[in-house]
Design a protein around this motif. Structure first.
Motif, PDB file in Angstrom:
ATOM      1  N   GLY A 318      34.955  42.536  47.182  1.00 33.13           N
ATOM      2  CA  GLY A 318      35.840  41.418  47.346  1.00 33.13           C
ATOM      3  C   GLY A 318      35.317  40.621  48.416  1.00 33.13           C
ATOM      4  O   GLY A 318      35.519  39.122  48.294  1.00 33.13           O
ATOM      5  N   ASP A 319      34.781  40.704  49.471  1.00 34.23           N
ATOM      6  CA  ASP A 319      34.389  40.052  50.525  1.00 34.23           C
ATOM      7  C   ASP A 319      32.959  39.203  50.053  1.00 34.23           C
ATOM      8  O   ASP A 319      33.059  38.047  50.235  1.00 34.23           O
ATOM      9  CB  ASP A 319      33.974  40.592  51.768  1.00 34.23           C
ATOM     10  CG  ASP A 319      35.126  41.195  52.556  1.00 34.23           C
ATOM     11  OD1 ASP A 319      36.136  40.963  52.310  1.00 34.23           O
ATOM     12  OD2 ASP A 319      34.961  42.191  53.328  1.00 34.23           O
ATOM     13  N   LEU A 321      32.593  38.393  46.749  1.00 32.69           N
ATOM     14  CA  LEU A 321      32.914  37.555  45.945  1.00 32.69           C
ATOM     15  C   LEU A 321      33.474  36.107  46.561  1.00 32.69           C
ATOM     16  O   LEU A 321      33.241  34.908  46.055  1.00 32.69           O
ATOM     17  CB  LEU A 321      34.041  38.036  44.857  1.00 32.69           C
ATOM     18  CG  LEU A 321      33.477  38.848  43.988  1.00 32.69           C
ATOM     19  CD1 LEU A 321      34.803  39.653  43.268  1.00 32.69           C
ATOM     20  CD2 LEU A 321      32.571  38.178  42.634  1.00 32.69           C
ATOM     21  N   LEU A 322      34.320  36.437  47.619  1.00 29.60           N
ATOM     22  CA  LEU A 322      34.728  35.251  48.464  1.00 29.60           C
ATOM     23  C   LEU A 322      33.673  34.342  49.056  1.00 29.60           C
ATOM     24  O   LEU A 322      33.681  33.210  49.083  1.00 29.60           O
ATOM     25  CB  LEU A 322      36.051  35.717  49.236  1.00 29.60           C
ATOM     26  CG  LEU A 322      37.176  36.202  48.888  1.00 29.60           C
ATOM     27  CD1 LEU A 322      38.307  36.603  49.881  1.00 29.60           C
ATOM     28  CD2 LEU A 322      37.998  34.854  48.231  1.00 29.60           C
ATOM     29  N   ASP A 327      36.595  29.928  46.363  1.00 32.16           N
ATOM     30  CA  ASP A 327      38.021  29.633  45.689  1.00 32.16           C
ATOM     31  C   ASP A 327      38.429  31.176  44.838  1.00 32.16           C
ATOM     32  O   ASP A 327      37.824  31.377  43.919  1.00 32.16           O
ATOM     33  CB  ASP A 327      37.883  28.569  44.646  1.00 32.16           C
ATOM     34  CG  ASP A 327      39.404  28.144  44.111  1.00 32.16           C
ATOM     35  OD1 ASP A 327      40.243  29.104  44.193  1.00 32.16           O
ATOM     36  OD2 ASP A 327      39.421  27.118  43.389  1.00 32.16           O
ATOM     37  N   PRO A 328      39.621  31.580  45.060  1.00 34.49           N
ATOM     38  CA  PRO A 328      39.787  32.831  44.242  1.00 34.49           C
ATOM     39  C   PRO A 328      40.123  32.764  42.985  1.00 34.49           C
ATOM     40  O   PRO A 328      40.143  33.480  42.022  1.00 34.49           O
ATOM     41  CB  PRO A 328      41.208  33.469  44.800  1.00 34.49           C
ATOM     42  CG  PRO A 328      41.293  32.519  46.288  1.00 34.49           C
ATOM     43  CD  PRO A 328      40.407  31.186  46.139  1.00 34.49           C
ATOM     44  N   ILE A 331      37.162  34.063  40.573  1.00 32.42           N
ATOM     45  CA  ILE A 331      36.565  35.296  40.763  1.00 32.42           C
ATOM     46  C   ILE A 331      37.625  36.134  40.402  1.00 32.42           C
ATOM     47  O   ILE A 331      38.902  35.817  40.426  1.00 32.42           O
ATOM     48  CB  ILE A 331      36.017  35.448  42.184  1.00 32.42           C
ATOM     49  CG1 ILE A 331      37.164  35.306  42.982  1.00 32.42           C
ATOM     50  CG2 ILE A 331      34.742  34.696  42.546  1.00 32.42           C
ATOM     51  CD1 ILE A 331      36.940  35.611  44.578  1.00 32.42           C
ATOM     52  N   ALA A 332      37.317  37.442  40.095  1.00 33.11           N
ATOM     53  CA  ALA A 332      38.106  38.617  39.701  1.00 33.11           C
ATOM     54  C   ALA A 332      37.525  40.066  40.172  1.00 33.11           C
ATOM     55  O   ALA A 332      36.264  40.125  39.753  1.00 33.11           O
ATOM     56  CB  ALA A 332      38.495  38.743  38.428  1.00 33.11           C
ATOM     57  N   PRO A 333      37.769  40.685  41.231  1.00 32.59           N
ATOM     58  CA  PRO A 333      37.364  41.750  41.613  1.00 32.59           C
ATOM     59  C   PRO A 333      37.522  42.823  40.765  1.00 32.59           C
ATOM     60  O   PRO A 333      38.565  43.618  40.799  1.00 32.59           O
ATOM     61  CB  PRO A 333      37.951  42.219  42.919  1.00 32.59           C
ATOM     62  CG  PRO A 333      38.718  41.038  43.307  1.00 32.59           C
ATOM     63  CD  PRO A 333      39.158  40.347  42.233  1.00 32.59           C
TER      64      PRO A 333
END
Length: 523
Positions: A318-319, A321-322, A327-328, A331-333
């Motif tokens: 998650g870190d 990807l961010l 911008d969330p 992305i998708a974890p």
């Protein structure tokens, strides 16, 4: 996000911002008097850098296939729903009841860029070359018994056993089974001449400056309405000019300034710069792909499976990807190699994706017998999101006790260096969505990383032999379990691609590998 992870995330972004650079006088650097003299409409496309080759057979690089798919064509391709459709073939193959014989009719009147007519002998020679020279072809080669011409307009592929991925492998535009004249094939060497059947032909290539593709007047298009990569292909734009622009900020500034009519692979934070700006439209491709940290399973320190498991546990996707996208919305974890909504999605077998922790990683590190050897990780700022993710990975791995040697390379050098098993321990890349799991590069034992354990080999062979869709899903779950046990690579998550186009570009179809046939330019 924990205090530690927030610190790592902020540090990664700060370091990345120091490397992005500025436009720095590059606008206009790609034009020469010779270019200006070329008549007809011209689209200038800013790509992430100079491709390592323009031979589409020997590499699975997306950068190469984006360019070469305009020049070279395959027997089949995919429509907007990722269903197989004929391209150089005139119809889908007739498959025998035992699944071992594929009879493929060819379109008549197909002409190569050198003016010669395509024959069944050319197709047979092209496929023989693909089996020996392409990473994808080498996947199919052990299954192929023979390829032969049957008259002037048909070929027959005989298999040793059923092999479900065959047609999808033949349809891919990278590591491509490109149909070329028999005369340009030289064993397993690169093609002697870049001659294809596509709507555009290569006019000029000046490395690190531009690649010029011009309309091929002798092009014979497949029939049917345009759909994804399938159906009618019309070269409405006279010239497609690909310009390597390694700096993402320069690609953004260039498309805003009108220097480029299309710019690919832009940072997510650039989306705000396009809002309300006349003349430029953002292009978001969703679904698009997933970033990967590929590990060297064949040689060096990462050949230790327990050490690879420690890496998986130390990283917080998650870190990463961010850091890569900010911008969330982009992305998708997601740990399942295939995302929700796709036929091969399975969350249970991807459970280790979310089981990260520094203390557990440290314990695995000790159990693996790690002695502080540097982990050589290759990355590139040309894909800015990969670079940012690699910075977070470096910090997280070092916090767990690894010693990291992060090597920042240009993309062409990374692609070249990854073929040397002694030169690296891990590298960052990404994979675009593909409808057939066997098309995923890490499934291929010849792909850098060289995942080829006995268990994986057996599981993949069983999956490839299976023709029933429901049974294939169950066998794919077993492969994904191995993926998370043997950890040849780490899937960071899902992401969506941002590009930008001039509003003068009309009838453009957003796709993972952008193409410009059927598109047009308004005056």
């Amino acid at each position: 996000m924990t205090k530690v992870s927030r610190r790592l995330f902020t540090a990664a972004l700060g370091a990345a911002l120091t490397t992005t650079g500025t436009l720095a006088g590059t606008l206009g650097a790609w034009t020469s008097p010779a270019l200006a003299q070329q008549p007809g409409s011209v689209i200038t496309v800013a790509t992430i850098g100079e491709p390592p080759t323009l031979d589409p057979v020997g590499t699975t690089s997306d950068l190469v296939s984006i360019i070469t798919q305009h020049v070279f064509e395959t027997l089949f391709t995919f429509d907007k729903d990722w269903q197989l459709q004929p391209l150089v073939a005139s119809a889908l193959p007739q498959v025998s009841a035992d699944g071992k014989t594929y009879t493929i009719p060819l379109r008549s009147g197909v002409t190569f860029h050198d003016g010669s007519k395509m024959t069944a002998e050319d197709v047979v020679a092209s496929l023989d070359h693909w089996l020996k020279a392409s990473p994808r072809g080498k996947t199919a080669a052990p299954m192929v018994d023979s390829i032969a011409a049957k008259g002037a307009d048909t070929i027959v592929i005989a298999l040793k056993e059923p092999f479900a991925p065959l047609t999808a492998l033949l349809a891919m535009n990278n590591g491509a089974a490109a149909i070329v004249p028999k005369s340009v094939i030289d064993g397993t060497n690169p093609l002697k001449s870049l001659v294809g059947t596509g709507p555009y032909k290569l006019l000029e290539h000046k490395p690190d400056q531009y690649i010029r593709l011009v309309k091929f007047d002798g092009y014979a298009s497949p029939a049917g309405p345009a759909s994804g990569y399938a159906g009618s292909r019309v070269a409405k734009i006279g010239e497609v000019r690909f310009v390597p622009v390694p700096n993402a900020a320069t690609r953004v500034s260039g498309v805003l300034a009108g220097q480029y009519q299309f710019a690919d692979s832009l940072p997510a934070e650039a989306l705000g710069r396009f809002k309300g700006v006349a003349g430029v439209q953002p292009v978001i491709v969703k679904p698009f792909g997933f970033p990967l940290m590929i590990m060297n399973s064949k040689a060096g320190v990462m050949a230790n499976q327990k050490l690879r498991q420690a890496v998986l546990t130390a990283l917080e996707p998650g870190d990463m990807l961010l850091a890569g996208f900010g911008d969330p919305a982009f992305i998708a974890p997601e740990g399942s190699i295939y995302a929700p909504g796709t036929p091969y999605y399975d969350a249970a077998s991807a459970k280790p994706y979310g089981e990260h922790g520094l203390s557990k990683a440290t314990e695995l590190l000790k159990a693996a017998g790690y002695k502080g050897e540097p982990i050589r990780i290759m990355t590139s700022t040309q894909y800015e999101f990969l670079y940012k993710m690699s910075l977070v990975a470096q910090a997280q791995l070092e916090a767990a006790g690894f010693k990291v040697d992060l090597q920042v390379l240009d993309w062409a050098t990374l692609l070249q260096k990854r073929g040397d098993e002694k030169a690296w321990d891990a590298f960052f890349t990404y994979h675009t969505f593909v409808p057939e799991p066997s098309l995923i590069t890490v499934m291929n034992p010849s792909y850098p990383g060289w995942w080829d354990t006995p268990a994986k080999k057996e599981a993949l062979a069983a999956f490839n032999r299976e023709m029933d869709p429901a049974a294939r899903k169950a066998k794919w779950v077993e492969i994904q379990k191995l993926f998370y046990s043997e950890v040849p690579s780490i899937k960071v998550g899902e992401f969506y691609n941002l590009a930008a186009a001039s509003d003068k570009l009309t009838n453009y179809t957003p796709t993972p590998w952008p193409f410009f046939w059927n598109a047009d330019l308004k005056n």
